[in-house]
Structure formats: structure tokens, C-alpha cells
Design a protein around this motif. Structure first.
Motif, PDB file in Angstrom:
ATOM      1  N   ALA A   1       0.831  -1.205   0.000  1.00  6.20           N
ATOM      2  CA  ALA A   1       0.000   0.000   0.000  1.00  6.20           C
ATOM      3  C   ALA A   1       0.865   1.254   0.000  1.00  6.20           C
ATOM      4  O   ALA A   1       0.514   2.250  -0.650  1.00  6.20           O
ATOM      5  CB  ALA A   1      -0.939  -0.011   1.205  1.00  6.20           C
ATOM      6  N   ALA A   2       1.974   1.218   0.697  1.00  2.51           N
ATOM      7  CA  ALA A   2       2.868   2.379   0.735  1.00  2.51           C
ATOM      8  C   ALA A   2       3.441   2.672  -0.646  1.00  2.51           C
ATOM      9  O   ALA A   2       3.567   3.842  -1.036  1.00  2.51           O
ATOM     10  CB  ALA A   2       3.998   2.138   1.739  1.00  2.51           C
ATOM     11  N   GLN A   3       3.760   1.629  -1.397  1.00  2.00           N
ATOM     12  CA  GLN A   3       4.277   1.827  -2.750  1.00  2.00           C
ATOM     13  C   GLN A   3       3.213   2.399  -3.680  1.00  2.00           C
ATOM     14  O   GLN A   3       3.503   3.247  -4.529  1.00  2.00           O
ATOM     15  CB  GLN A   3       4.812   0.500  -3.303  1.00  2.00           C
ATOM     16  N   VAL A   4       1.980   1.965  -3.516  1.00  2.00           N
ATOM     17  CA  VAL A   4       0.894   2.486  -4.343  1.00  2.00           C
ATOM     18  C   VAL A   4       0.652   3.968  -4.041  1.00  2.00           C
ATOM     19  O   VAL A   4       0.447   4.780  -4.954  1.00  2.00           O
ATOM     20  CB  VAL A   4      -0.398   1.672  -4.132  1.00  2.00           C
ATOM     21  N   LYS A   5       0.677   4.343  -2.775  1.00  3.68           N
ATOM     22  CA  LYS A   5       0.524   5.752  -2.416  1.00  3.68           C
ATOM     23  C   LYS A   5       1.647   6.586  -3.029  1.00  3.68           C
ATOM     24  O   LYS A   5       1.399   7.671  -3.582  1.00  3.68           O
ATOM     25  CB  LYS A   5       0.521   5.909  -0.897  1.00  3.68           C
ATOM     26  N   ALA A   6       2.885   6.095  -2.938  1.00  2.00           N
ATOM     27  CA  ALA A   6       4.011   6.822  -3.523  1.00  2.00           C
ATOM     28  C   ALA A   6       3.841   6.952  -5.035  1.00  2.00           C
ATOM     29  O   ALA A   6       4.157   8.000  -5.618  1.00  2.00           O
ATOM     30  CB  ALA A   6       5.319   6.100  -3.196  1.00  2.00           C
TER      31      ALA A   6
END
Length: 508
Positions: free
Chosen positions: A287-292
Motif C-alpha cells: 500500500a505504501a508503494q501504491v501511495k508513492a
């Protein structure tokens, strides 16, 4: 441009608020009431009232004359379009259930939605359902601002501002819109289109139908309208269900800024979905990669937009579509496809048609214009350009997902001073209000609902649901929350306390 306008308007039916309510006792005055000069002559509804949904058997439509200005009930009159679906079970019928879909938007066809969404038969037996187009909208006497397609583009949601210059540019556009509204052929209605007068119209509908009291079911902006009605007419209010709640001040500047918190609450649900389907979308394994990726993609589009056949995809449009397409679980896959295409530097496939896909140019103008008339009259908006620039700079850092859109300036900053003070929603009246609220709502976040809960005091109870998206009752399958709303409409008994429904639909 027309396709993009309808997309933009479709995601513009949002509101949220987070200001403190002020409890106050209120008595109904003569200015709040008017005996309709005539009743409602019922007939068949136009086929397109349901916006593509089939009209329920027995649904009727009519028009009620109401005062433009309730301070002068013998003066100029306007039309309010009303719909009705009578109960087919006289033995179980208890009264009328006024409804509002939010927006603010026309509500004449909302009855078709409620039936299609499987409003329980027991509720249909207990009430005559009543819908209406709020004054200034739809088939009620309409207003306009003569908006160009460019002015309609973002609907009533300000664009994401990258810097102070963007805010200044939007200020010029906003001032122009406000001046057009004040100079239009319908400017004679401008001072009188408000939630306060719409609540008075609701009471005129109640009177015309010969009912001593009215129950109410409203969503999104409709929760503010329902709160205003319950505050103005506590003794005439029966059972009130408020779904996806604004704060006690309705759609004001603070509510726009709160969209940033709503996106912070909701975006992780989308990011988890995309990460779980990394093979399909390739946008990040966590999820953190998608937000970035979202932040990187929006910044890249700010610098180098992607040109499609009907629209130029820049960062502001991506942020707007992301906001609107996190409303419902079924929209997340479509939004992921938008991200995937833009990441590949390709224009996304055409998006599904929104609420105004079949609207005429005049219809889109009316919808957006009427919202300005309504929300700008309902609260006092800041007038300093520098304050908006300062807030945009703050929220761009605190809430990078959408903060610099919610904090941006709107035509309300240049609106004439309202002729009446807005209603201060308070706790004076019977305990007859049930609030239902998702934990992760992008448009009407939990923070605003909590403020409304405080303002209503012992008049209300709130049931929260561990789910994301905009809309609780009938829209999501949380049996616990749905049962709470249905049970209250049928029995009138509020829960002894506020409670929470877990994701597996069990109360706790």
C-alpha cells in the motif's frame, strides 16, 4: 469537453464539515411557516425522472407552490417539484418519509433509487415515500449562472492548487462565476435558495399532504438538510435517519478542507486493493508503494499531461477522479485502470457515465449553479485571498493526497451576504435522530460526523461501520448498520448508546 464535464460533475456531489455546533433552543415563528395556497395535484412522472432507473409502480409526481420569501408569504411564489410513492398497506402505514439524496441535487427520482436498492418492504409499507427537487434545482423553479463548459469543468470542487499562483488564478475564475450568478436572469432567487428555506419547503410539503409530522431519510448534504429541519421544526419531526454525515454547519469552507482528511482515511483501502492485484496493475506490491506511485504520477502529470481524445489528463484531473472514484468499492477497479494507463503514458479508457451523462447543457448549468446558490448562502466563507493561499500551502504538506484542492478558493468567497443567518443545529427537541456513518468516507469524513453528533447531543445516536466509501444504508452490505437504520424507521426506538459495527457486520 462535454464528456469530461459530465465526469467532473458526477464526482462533485460531495460535502463534509468539521465545525463545532452551537446548541440553541428554537421556536417556530410565523416566518418559518406558510399554508400552501393549493394542494399537490398528482399525476404520472416523466419517464426520465429516475435517471435511467425504472420508476416504481404507483409513483406519482406533482408541483407545490411555495413562497419565494417566507418572510413575505403573500409575495412571489415558486414551484417545488414533488414525488410520492404511497404505501400499499393502509393498516401498517404510519405517515410520510421525506427523502433527500444529498448533493445538493434534485431528489424527485430518489424514490426510484431507494426501491431499486431494496429499501425493505416493511419500510415501504410503513410510509408514503416523498421525494422533491430542492428549490432552484431540476423541475423546481430553476436557477442558472450561465456557466461556460470551462466553468463547469470541476463542478463545485475546486481544482488542486500547486502554488499560490494557482489559487490566485482560481480566485479570478471564482469571482467571475459569482458575478455571473448575481447577474443572471434568475438572480431574483439568489438570496432565497438556502437549506433554511428548503426546510421550510419541506414543512410546506408536510402541510399540503395533511400530516402532523414528517419522518426523514437523507444522505450526504441531505444530513445537513435533515438536521436543519429537525432544528427548525422539532415538534413536527418524527423519525430522522442521517446517512454519511456533514458537520453541523453543512457544506462550508471547513468542510471542504476536511476532504483532505477523508482522502487520508479512504485512500489506504484503494492502495491495499491495488497492491493485492499487483500482477494486474503493476503499481506497487504494498500500500505504501501504491501511495508513492499516486503522488509521483500526479506530480509527473502536472509537468507533462497526457492528451486523450476528449480531455487532457493533468495532475488536477487525476486527483479529482481519484477523490470521486473512492466513493464505492465497485469503482476501485476502474480507478486502478486509470492509474495503469497513465503510468504507461497512455490516456485511460472512457470512464463510466456519471449522474449528468444524459443532461443537457442547461441541466448541467442548473445543477452546478444551484449548488453555488445553496452552499454559498448557507454559511459565511472567508474573503481573503491570502488566507486561502496560506491554507492551501498548509494542507498541501499536511494532506498531500487532496489537501490543496479542498483548501482552494470557490465562488462563495465573492458571494453577497446572505439575507438570513444560517440555522445553528442544536440539541433542542426529542431524541429522534439516528446517524449512520462509515469510518473511512472520503466525502463526509468521520471527523465531521462526530461534530454533528456533539451538536445534536441527546437528540441523536450514531452507529459507525468499519468500512470505506460514501454511503451506508442500502449501499453497503454491512447488515449491522443496515439493520440499525431499518429498525429505527420501523420502531422509532433509538439505541441506548452509540455503537460500532465491525467489518463482519457484528455490533460492538
Amino acid at each position: 469537453m462535454r464528456k469530461v464535464v459530465t465526469i467532473a460533475v458526477a464526482v462533485a456531489a460531495v460535502a463534509a464539515a468539521t465545525v463545532s455546533g452551537v446548541s440553541q433552543a428554537r421556536t417556530v415563528t410565523a416566518a418559518d411557516t406558510a399554508t400552501p395556497k393549493q394542494g399537490i395535484k398528482w399525476g404520472e412522472c416523466d419517464k426520465d425522472v429516475g435517471d435511467g432507473l425504472p420508476l416504481p409502480e404507483g409513483m406519482q409526481c406533482g408541483t407545490l407552490k411555495v413562497p419565494l420569501d417566507y418572510q413575505r408569504p403573500e409575495g412571489r411564489m415558486i414551484d417545488v417539484a414533488v414525488s410520492r410513492l404511497p404505501s400499499k398497506n393502509p393498516e401498517k402505514r404510519r405517515g410520510i418519509l421525506l427523502t433527500n439524496p444529498g448533493g445538493p441535487s434534485p431528489g424527485l427520482g430518489y424514490l426510484a433509487f431507494l426501491v431499486t436498492a431494496k429499501l425493505p418492504q416493511a419500510v415501504l409499507d410503513s410510509y408514503d415515500l416523498v421525494g422533491f427537487d430542492p428549490r432552484g434545482m431540476g423541475r423546481s423553479t430553476p436557477v442558472k449562472c450561465d456557466l461556460t463548459e470551462e466553468q463547469q469543468f470541476f463542478g463545485n470542487i475546486p481544482p488542486y492548487a500547486r502554488n499560490a499562483a494557482d489559487v490566485a488564478k482560481r480566485a479570478e475564475q471564482s469571482q467571475q462565476i459569482a458575478e455571473q450568478c448575481a447577474a443572471s436572469d434568475t438572480a431574483w432567487m439568489l438570496p432565497y435558495v438556502s437549506a433554511k428555506n428548503t426546510a421550510r419547503d419541506m414543512d410546506s410539503i408536510r402541510t399540503a399532504l395533511g400530516e402532523e409530522k414528517a419522518s426523514f431519510l437523507g444522505a450526504s448534504w441531505g444530513t445537513y438538510l435533515g438536521s436543519v429541519y429537525a432544528t427548525m421544526f422539532p415538534k413536527r419531526t418524527d423519525r430522522v435517519v442521517l446517512d454519511s454525515n456533514l458537520g453541523p454547519a453543512g457544506w462550508d469552507y471547513e468542510s471542504q478542507r476536511l476532504w483532505s482528511q477523508g482522502m487520508d482515511d479512504r485512500f489506504p483501502d484503494f492502495a491495499k486493493y491495488v497492491a493485492a492485484n499487483h500482477r494486474e496493475y503493476g503499481l506497487g506490491r504494498t500500500a505504501a508503494q501504491v501511495k508513492a506511485k499516486y503522488l509521483q504520477l500526479a506530480a509527473r502529470l502536472d509537468r507533462t499531461p497526457v492528451k486523450g481524445p476528449d480531455v487532457v489528463w493533468d495532475g488536477a484531473l487525476l486527483r479529482l477522479i481519484t477523490f470521486g472514484y473512492t466513493y464505492g468499492a465497485t469503482q476501485l477497479a476502474t480507478l486502478a485502470e486509470v492509474f495503469k494507463a497513465l503510468e504507461a503514458n497512455q490516456p485511460p479508457p472512457p470512464l463510466p457515465a456519471g449522474e449528468t451523462a444524459k443532461a443537457t447543457a442547461a441541466g448541467v448549468d442548473n445543477l452546478i449553479s444551484a449548488r453555488y446558490y445553496m452552499i454559498c448562502n448557507d454559511s459565511h466563507w472567508p474573503t481573503s485571498l491570502q488566507s486561502y493561499q496560506r491554507n492551501v500551502a498548509i494542507d498541501r504538506i499536511r494532506h498531500p493526497l487532496f489537501g490543496a484542492a479542498g483548501a482552494n478558493i470557490s465562488p462563495c468567497a465573492y458571494w453577497p451576504k446572505p439575507v438570513e443567518e444560517p440555522v445553528k443545529v442544536g440539541d433542542n427537541g426529542p431524541s429522534n435522530v439516528l446517524m449512520v456513518q462509515n469510518l473511512r468516507d472520503p466525502a463526509t469524513p468521520l471527523a465531521g460526523a462526530n461534530e454533528l453528533r456533539k451538536a445534536l447531543g441527546d437528540r441523536a445516536r450514531m452507529v459507525t461501520a468499519d468500512q470505506g466509501g460514501h454511503g451506508v444504508y442500502l449501499l453497503n452490505k454491512n447488515q449491522c448498520a443496515n439493520t440499525a437504520a431499518t429498525s429505527f424507521l420501523l420502531t422509532g426506538r433509538l439505541p441506548e448508546r452509540d455503537y460500532h459495527c465491525s467489518a463482519d457486520a457484528t455490533p460492538r
